[in-house]
Scaffold this active site. Structure first.
Site, short mmCIF file in Angstrom:
data_model
loop_
_atom_site.label_atom_id
_atom_site.label_comp_id
_atom_site.label_asym_id
_atom_site.label_seq_id
_atom_site.Cartn_x
_atom_site.Cartn_y
_atom_site.Cartn_z
N ASP A 282 36.10 46.28 99.90
CA ASP A 282 35.15 46.64 100.96
C ASP A 282 35.35 48.05 101.50
OD1 ASP A 282 33.94 44.15 101.04
OD2 ASP A 282 35.37 43.35 102.49
O1 IFM Z 1 36.75 41.43 98.72
C1 IFM Z 1 37.01 41.50 100.08
C2 IFM Z 1 36.63 40.19 100.71
O2 IFM Z 1 35.29 39.91 100.52
C3 IFM Z 1 36.94 40.18 102.20
N1 IFM Z 1 38.32 40.54 102.44
C4 IFM Z 1 38.74 41.80 101.84
C5 IFM Z 1 38.47 41.83 100.33
C6 IFM Z 1 38.87 43.19 99.77
O3 IFM Z 1 38.24 44.23 100.44
#
Ligand code: IFM
Length: 732
Positions: A420
């Site tokens: 993210d």
């Molecule tokens: O992939 C994401 C997930 O959707 C939410 N927590 C963090 C992960 C990595 O950024």
């Protein structure tokens, strides 16, 4: 200052001594009797707290009064039961007052924070018989008339409904005025902060005990609430509900059980990891100790992944969830990033990987159940009521990602991909994700298999070519010499490359090169060796190294975290299983298992003071070596770590996984493991599998015997006959 204060307490008061304490140590913090060997870190904190499947029991002793409370939610009721018992272990008769306390929220989380002048003036809580009813629930714009209630199984001697009155003007939860003076005020709440406090009084002879049931419920029907209040006047009903809950979990775990030479593995896979998977499936990332329930709903990518951890046990619920997720896809194949569980409304988009996770959940569901017909069921789109077959939804997901390519012919990264915080997009709108390219190859190949099942040969051909072109492109453009780069930034420069000063290597593109099958043997071994050399640490595999030291708008939010935290070089427990799976595919059982045990909570119990988060559930991440708190876990419970770690250990290390044709037996374990057993329910039959390893190898099944008959290959066929089948696999 945020504190560990849940707002639900039981105070016990000895009237003869004018002294009180709490049955749970907090919030009064009175020094409790310590038991030998209990090892409390704080003197006087001698309580015992046991977490089990859907319940918590807290036991304490003060001045020879033993109190024990079990908290749980019955299977089919919207209420929490506190099964409370108290015993006089002293030699004298004791007169005690029990004050319970519950602080209510005001029903509307956003208004609670943004317009509390309103909510604080509509609050209302009143007493009736042995209960308090909190009646604030009416919000004209919400159109619901819910209320909460709190009740005692025993006749009460007093009550309070108003927080300020119960606590007193200059006191706190540690010494509420009503408790310290030994008498409720019998306050009602009409505006202000509503609470429920009930006072029961008892006299206990030496060795005498007494049980209470307190219930905290929510309803929109007074008759229903009163029915439950009546039901729990009888302690037996609470005990029966608790027994039903235990029975539920026993049955749930019968779907998968392993007996391995390692007790910590058994503990994780048979109970706690499965339990966490069920919790993440239920809640996704919507509400927890870490998520307020307002900002984040059911993550689209998260919820698709969460299905992997429960599909063996609750396939029908998984199917229903997939349908909800399908309805969050746009007609053009892109999808919302999240949706809210109550309204089902989706929001946000622009994450390049989101659409593809549908293929993971749908293929996982079909592999488990064999229900290929699901591909022909229909679902609407989020921007159109028009329904299309599930298979068509999957194709649109692939086509959308494959149709959004950047200058190198790799998928545009959009706002972000799985990471993210890797926000590379700038004014050129040209940043590309190598990892999404790998994921696309994996997804396209899965859709090829599904196309063949449906005899859709043109689709099979089209997606085979798409996967093969993308594979070639990644191999010619993204091999850095020793590993795969992670992305190209908005100006076309590599990210996750030896040429960078920071973020030189990223775990994702190494593990997924192997998982997606895009790398040849040489590159697979090389890039995973580099993971070991640069990213592996004594607390697990870090996501990137070296972490970013400053925020660079060209790289994105990743640089806002301190080096070693979260996506900035943290040990991301969600991504570690991908390293385990890649190592298992390469046949390196010792390495795969080493990565497993480094982050598995049960193994970290020994270093609980460093790890800090619960030693029975995965955290989202563990601080990486660049951080002073190296090894400290954070953000436990609602994380993709749960499902993926279960997949890695059960499907790739212990190696029994559902596939379209049957149950694949393909273990990859440390070579010194002699044997292990797995009992698994699969498509209406039970499989008792014993794996023997006489030659002490890490991988490779030489003989597979099913019900006494040797079969070719390593796939056990689905019998669908409700019977138990004996499977013997000999490694060698
Ligand atoms: O992939 C994401 C997930 O959707 C939410 N927590 C963090 C992960 C990595 O950024």
């Amino acid at each position: 200052m945020p504190a560990d204060r849940p707002g639900r307490y039981i105070y016990i008061r000895d009237d003869s001594k004018d002294e009180f304490w709490s049955a749970t140590w907090q919030p009064v913090l009175k020094p409790l009797a310590e038991k030998k060997g209990q090892g409390s870190r704080v003197r006087g904190q001698g309580y015992e707290c046991r977490h089990g499947m859907s319940y918590t029991t807290i036991k304490s002793e003060y001045d020879n009064i033993v109190a024990e409370t079990t908290y749980f939610v019955p299977l089919k009721e919207n209420l929490e039961v506190w099964l409370f018992s108290i015993k006089n272990n002293s030699k004298k008769k004791r007169s005690l007052a029990i004050f319970t306390y519950v602080e209510f929220c005001l029903w509307h989380a956003i208004m609670d924070m943004t317009d509390f002048q309103y909510t604080l003036n509509i609050s209302k809580a009143v007493n009736e018989k042995d209960a308090v009813y909190h009646l604030t629930g009416y919000f004209p714009n919400v159109g619901r008339n819910d209320f909460a209630y709190f009740a005692s199984s025993e006749k009460i001697k007093g009550f309070d409904c108003d927080r300020e009155t119960f606590i007193g003007p200059y006191n706190s939860e540690a010494n509420p005025l009503a408790v310290s003076r030994g008498k409720s005020f019998n306050s009602i709440n009409s505006g202000g902060n509503p609470i429920a406090s009930l006072c029961n009084r008892i006299t206990l002879k030496p060795a005498e005990g007494k049980q209470f049931v307190f219930i905290l419920g929510t309803s929109d029907d007074k008759k229903e609430a009163d029915k439950f209040i009546g039901k729990y006047k009888d302690i037996k009903n609470a005990e029966n509900e608790f027994a039903a809950l235990r029975e539920y979990w026993t049955k749930y775990f019968e779907n998968y059980a392993a007996k391995t030479p390692d007790e910590n593995v058994n503990l994780m896979v048979n109970t706690w990891n499965q339990y966490q998977c069920r919790t993440t499936f239920n809640w996704s990332r919507s509400a927890s100790y870490y998520e307020s329930g307002i900002g984040r709903g059911m993550g689209f990518r998260d919820s698709n992944q969460d299905t992997l951890g429960v599909v063996h046990a609750i396939p029908d619920k998984v199917k229903a969830r997939i349908k909800e997720l399908l309805a969050n896809q746009f007609e053009n194949g892109s999808s919302h990033h999240q949706f809210f569980p109550l309204t089902k409304k989706g929001e946000k988009g622009g994450y390049s990987d989101d659409p593809l996770w549908l293929i993971l959940s749908v293929s996982g569901y079909i592999k488990e159940t064999g229900n290929v017909d699901f591909l022909r069921e229909t679902a609407p789109f989020t921007d159109s009521p028009h329904e299309e077959e599930v298979f068509e939804h999957l194709k649109r997901a692939i086509d959308y990602v494959a149709g959004s390519l950047g200058p190198h012919g790799l998928p545009l990264i959009g706002f972000a991909d799985w990471n993210d915080c890797l926000n590379l997009m700038g004014k050129n709108k040209a940043a590309e994700s190598v990892w999404v390219g790998q994921f696309l190859v994996w997804a396209a190949r899965e859709v090829v298999k599904l196309s063949k099942t449906l005899s859709k040969n043109d689709d099979a051909k089209r997606y085979t070519k798409l996967a093969s072109d993308m594979k070639d492109r990644i191999n010619s453009l993204a091999w850095d010499g020793d590993w795969y780069i992670r992305a190209f930034d908005d100006d076309g420069n590599p990210v996750g490359s030896s040429k960078n000063n920071e973020g030189k290597i990223d775990l994702l593109t190494q593990a997924w090169a192997v998982i997606s099958g895009i790398s040849d043997d040489k590159r697979s071994v090389r890039c995973m060796d580099m993971v070991k050399r640069h990213l592996a640490s004594r607390h697990g595999v870090m996501l990137i190294t070296p972490p970013y030291t400053t925020y660079d708008p060209k790289i994105g939010a990743v640089g806002t975290f301190a080096p070693g935290l979260k996506e900035n070089g943290g040990i991301f427990c969600h991504a570690n299983p991908w390293a385990m799976i890649a190592e298992a595919i390469l046949g390196r059982g010792a390495q795969a298992f080493d990565y497993y045990r480094k982050i598995a909570p049960a193994f970290r119990n020994e270093i609980a003071d460093i790890h800090q988060t619960e030693p029975y559930v995965y955290s989202q991440y563990i601080a990486g070596s660049a951080h002073p708190a190296f090894g400290r876990g954070r953000n436990s419970w609602l994380t993709g770590s749960a499902a993926w770690n279960l997949v890695a250990i059960t499907q790739y290390l212990l190696g029994v996984r559902a596939d379209y044709e049957g149950l694949v037996v393909d273990p990859c374990v440390p070579a010194h493991w002699k044997n292990f057993k797995i009992r698994r329910v699969f498509r209406d039959a039970i499989y008792d599998i014993e794996v023997k390893n006489p030659k002490r190898v890490s991988k490779g099944v030489k003989d597979l015997v099913v019900d006494g008959k040797r079969i070719d290959g390593n796939i056990v066929p689905p019998f669908k006959d409700k019977r138990t089948h004996k499977v013997e696999a000999k490694m060698g």
